[in-house]
Design a protein around this motif. Structure first.
Motif, PDB file in Angstrom:
ATOM      1  N   ASN A   7       0.862  -1.174   0.000  1.00  0.00           N
ATOM      2  CA  ASN A   7       0.000   0.000   0.000  1.00  0.00           C
ATOM      3  C   ASN A   7       0.905   1.233   0.000  1.00  0.00           C
ATOM      4  N   PRO A   8       1.039   1.906  -1.146  1.00  0.00           N
ATOM      5  CA  PRO A   8       1.938   3.067  -1.233  1.00  0.00           C
ATOM      6  C   PRO A   8       1.631   4.161  -0.207  1.00  0.00           C
ATOM      7  N   LYS A   9       0.362   4.366   0.117  1.00  0.00           N
ATOM      8  CA  LYS A   9       0.001   5.392   1.109  1.00  0.00           C
ATOM      9  C   LYS A   9       0.568   5.042   2.480  1.00  0.00           C
ATOM     10  N   LEU A  10       0.483   3.767   2.854  1.00  0.00           N
ATOM     11  CA  LEU A  10       1.004   3.353   4.154  1.00  0.00           C
ATOM     12  C   LEU A  10       2.529   3.390   4.180  1.00  0.00           C
ATOM     13  N   ILE A  11       3.152   3.073   3.058  1.00  0.00           N
ATOM     14  CA  ILE A  11       4.611   3.153   2.983  1.00  0.00           C
ATOM     15  C   ILE A  11       5.054   4.603   3.154  1.00  0.00           C
ATOM     16  N   LYS A  12       4.351   5.509   2.507  1.00  0.00           N
ATOM     17  CA  LYS A  12       4.670   6.939   2.614  1.00  0.00           C
ATOM     18  C   LYS A  12       4.510   7.405   4.068  1.00  0.00           C
ATOM     19  N   LYS A  13       3.434   6.983   4.740  1.00  0.00           N
ATOM     20  CA  LYS A  13       3.225   7.338   6.150  1.00  0.00           C
ATOM     21  C   LYS A  13       4.336   6.773   7.033  1.00  0.00           C
ATOM     22  N   LYS A  19      11.165   9.473   9.648  1.00  0.00           N
ATOM     23  CA  LYS A  19      11.966  10.703   9.647  1.00  0.00           C
ATOM     24  C   LYS A  19      11.699  11.530  10.902  1.00  0.00           C
ATOM     25  N   VAL A  20      10.427  11.633  11.289  1.00  0.00           N
ATOM     26  CA  VAL A  20      10.057  12.392  12.486  1.00  0.00           C
ATOM     27  C   VAL A  20      10.718  11.786  13.724  1.00  0.00           C
ATOM     28  N   LEU A  21      10.653  10.470  13.839  1.00  0.00           N
ATOM     29  CA  LEU A  21      11.212   9.808  15.018  1.00  0.00           C
ATOM     30  C   LEU A  21      12.736   9.865  15.048  1.00  0.00           C
ATOM     31  N   MET A  22      13.371   9.792  13.880  1.00  0.00           N
ATOM     32  CA  MET A  22      14.837   9.909  13.847  1.00  0.00           C
ATOM     33  C   MET A  22      15.259  11.296  14.314  1.00  0.00           C
ATOM     34  N   LYS A  23      14.528  12.320  13.895  1.00  0.00           N
ATOM     35  CA  LYS A  23      14.839  13.681  14.319  1.00  0.00           C
ATOM     36  C   LYS A  23      14.571  13.848  15.813  1.00  0.00           C
ATOM     37  N   LYS A  24      13.421  13.376  16.267  1.00  0.00           N
ATOM     38  CA  LYS A  24      13.034  13.501  17.677  1.00  0.00           C
ATOM     39  C   LYS A  24      14.018  12.774  18.595  1.00  0.00           C
ATOM     40  N   ASN A  25      14.401  11.561  18.200  1.00  0.00           N
ATOM     41  CA  ASN A  25      15.290  10.737  19.028  1.00  0.00           C
ATOM     42  C   ASN A  25      16.773  10.956  18.737  1.00  0.00           C
ATOM     43  N   LYS A  26      17.051  11.843  17.778  1.00  0.00           N
ATOM     44  CA  LYS A  26      18.437  12.138  17.384  1.00  0.00           C
ATOM     45  C   LYS A  26      19.212  10.855  17.108  1.00  0.00           C
ATOM     46  N   GLU A  29      18.431   5.383  11.323  1.00  0.00           N
ATOM     47  CA  GLU A  29      17.414   4.349  11.148  1.00  0.00           C
ATOM     48  C   GLU A  29      17.646   3.154  12.068  1.00  0.00           C
ATOM     49  N   LYS A  30      18.896   2.811  12.284  1.00  0.00           N
ATOM     50  CA  LYS A  30      19.223   1.680  13.155  1.00  0.00           C
ATOM     51  C   LYS A  30      18.706   1.900  14.577  1.00  0.00           C
ATOM     52  N   GLY A  31      18.710   3.149  15.029  1.00  0.00           N
ATOM     53  CA  GLY A  31      18.233   3.488  16.358  1.00  0.00           C
ATOM     54  C   GLY A  31      16.741   3.318  16.545  1.00  0.00           C
ATOM     55  N   LEU A  32      16.001   3.200  15.447  1.00  0.00           N
ATOM     56  CA  LEU A  32      14.550   3.000  15.531  1.00  0.00           C
ATOM     57  C   LEU A  32      14.189   1.534  15.715  1.00  0.00           C
ATOM     58  N   ASN A  33      15.188   0.661  15.561  1.00  0.00           N
ATOM     59  CA  ASN A  33      14.968  -0.770  15.760  1.00  0.00           C
ATOM     60  C   ASN A  33      13.827  -1.291  14.871  1.00  0.00           C
ATOM     61  N   LEU A  90      -0.151 -11.388   8.656  1.00  0.00           N
ATOM     62  CA  LEU A  90       0.498 -10.298   7.944  1.00  0.00           C
ATOM     63  C   LEU A  90       1.957 -10.204   8.371  1.00  0.00           C
ATOM     64  N   LEU A  91       2.845 -10.045   7.408  1.00  0.00           N
ATOM     65  CA  LEU A  91       4.244  -9.769   7.707  1.00  0.00           C
ATOM     66  C   LEU A  91       4.416  -8.260   7.575  1.00  0.00           C
ATOM     67  N   CYS A  92       4.772  -7.610   8.669  1.00  0.00           N
ATOM     68  CA  CYS A  92       4.770  -6.149   8.722  1.00  0.00           C
ATOM     69  C   CYS A  92       6.145  -5.597   9.056  1.00  0.00           C
ATOM     70  N   LYS A  93       6.408  -4.415   8.549  1.00  0.00           N
ATOM     71  CA  LYS A  93       7.599  -3.667   8.923  1.00  0.00           C
ATOM     72  C   LYS A  93       7.199  -2.839  10.144  1.00  0.00           C
ATOM     73  N   VAL A  94       7.934  -3.024  11.243  1.00  0.00           N
ATOM     74  CA  VAL A  94       7.549  -2.429  12.521  1.00  0.00           C
ATOM     75  C   VAL A  94       8.713  -1.631  13.106  1.00  0.00           C
ATOM     76  N   MET A  95       8.431  -0.409  13.548  1.00  0.00           N
ATOM     77  CA  MET A  95       9.422   0.389  14.269  1.00  0.00           C
ATOM     78  C   MET A  95       9.226   0.133  15.751  1.00  0.00           C
ATOM     79  N   LEU A  96      10.154  -0.570  16.360  1.00  0.00           N
ATOM     80  CA  LEU A  96      10.034  -0.866  17.781  1.00  0.00           C
ATOM     81  C   LEU A  96      10.441   0.316  18.646  1.00  0.00           C
TER      82      LEU A  96
END
Length: 110
Positions: A7-13, A19-26, A29-33, A90-96
């Motif tokens: 779903n391209p819309k969900l991928i975009k979200k 990006k928001v979380l990488m900026k917030k957590n400084k 991508e690896k840091g987002l687990n 469902l196999l999902c990409k998840v930001m832990l």
């Protein structure tokens, strides 16, 4: 039967939130687990999840079960575990992000 759905819309979200979380957590991508993990659900829920994403508002709508560790959306690295929650898988990409491993003996009550 295995069906590959993107779903391209969900991928975009997802990418936007990443990006928001990488900026917030400084962090990078690896840091987002970020992992791939399985989510089991009744087949009747699959289309809604694939089209609109997971919804906290719909938790326990059919069963009243809010989860072993409290209200949330559950994933597992093992498909067999997720199949215990429904035949739809469902196999999902998840930001832990920050995570905490809990033992069965640490189950929350109330």
């Amino acid at each position: 039967e295995v069906e590959y759905i993107i779903n391209p819309k969900l991928i975009k979200k997802f990418e936007s939130r990443k990006k928001v979380l990488m900026k917030k957590n400084k962090c990078d991508e690896k840091g987002l687990n970020i992992i791939l993990a399985w989510h089991g659900t009744p087949n009747t829920n699959l289309n809604s999840i694939v089209e609109h994403n997971f919804s906290l508002k719909k938790l326990a709508a059919n069963s009243g079960d809010t989860g072993w560790y409290g209200k949330g959306i559950y994933f597992s690295e093992y498909a067999k575990i997720s199949l215990g929650y429904g035949k739809g898988l469902l196999l999902c990409k998840v930001m832990l992000g920050k995570s905490h491993k809990m033992l069965t003996s640490q189950k929350q009550t109330g």
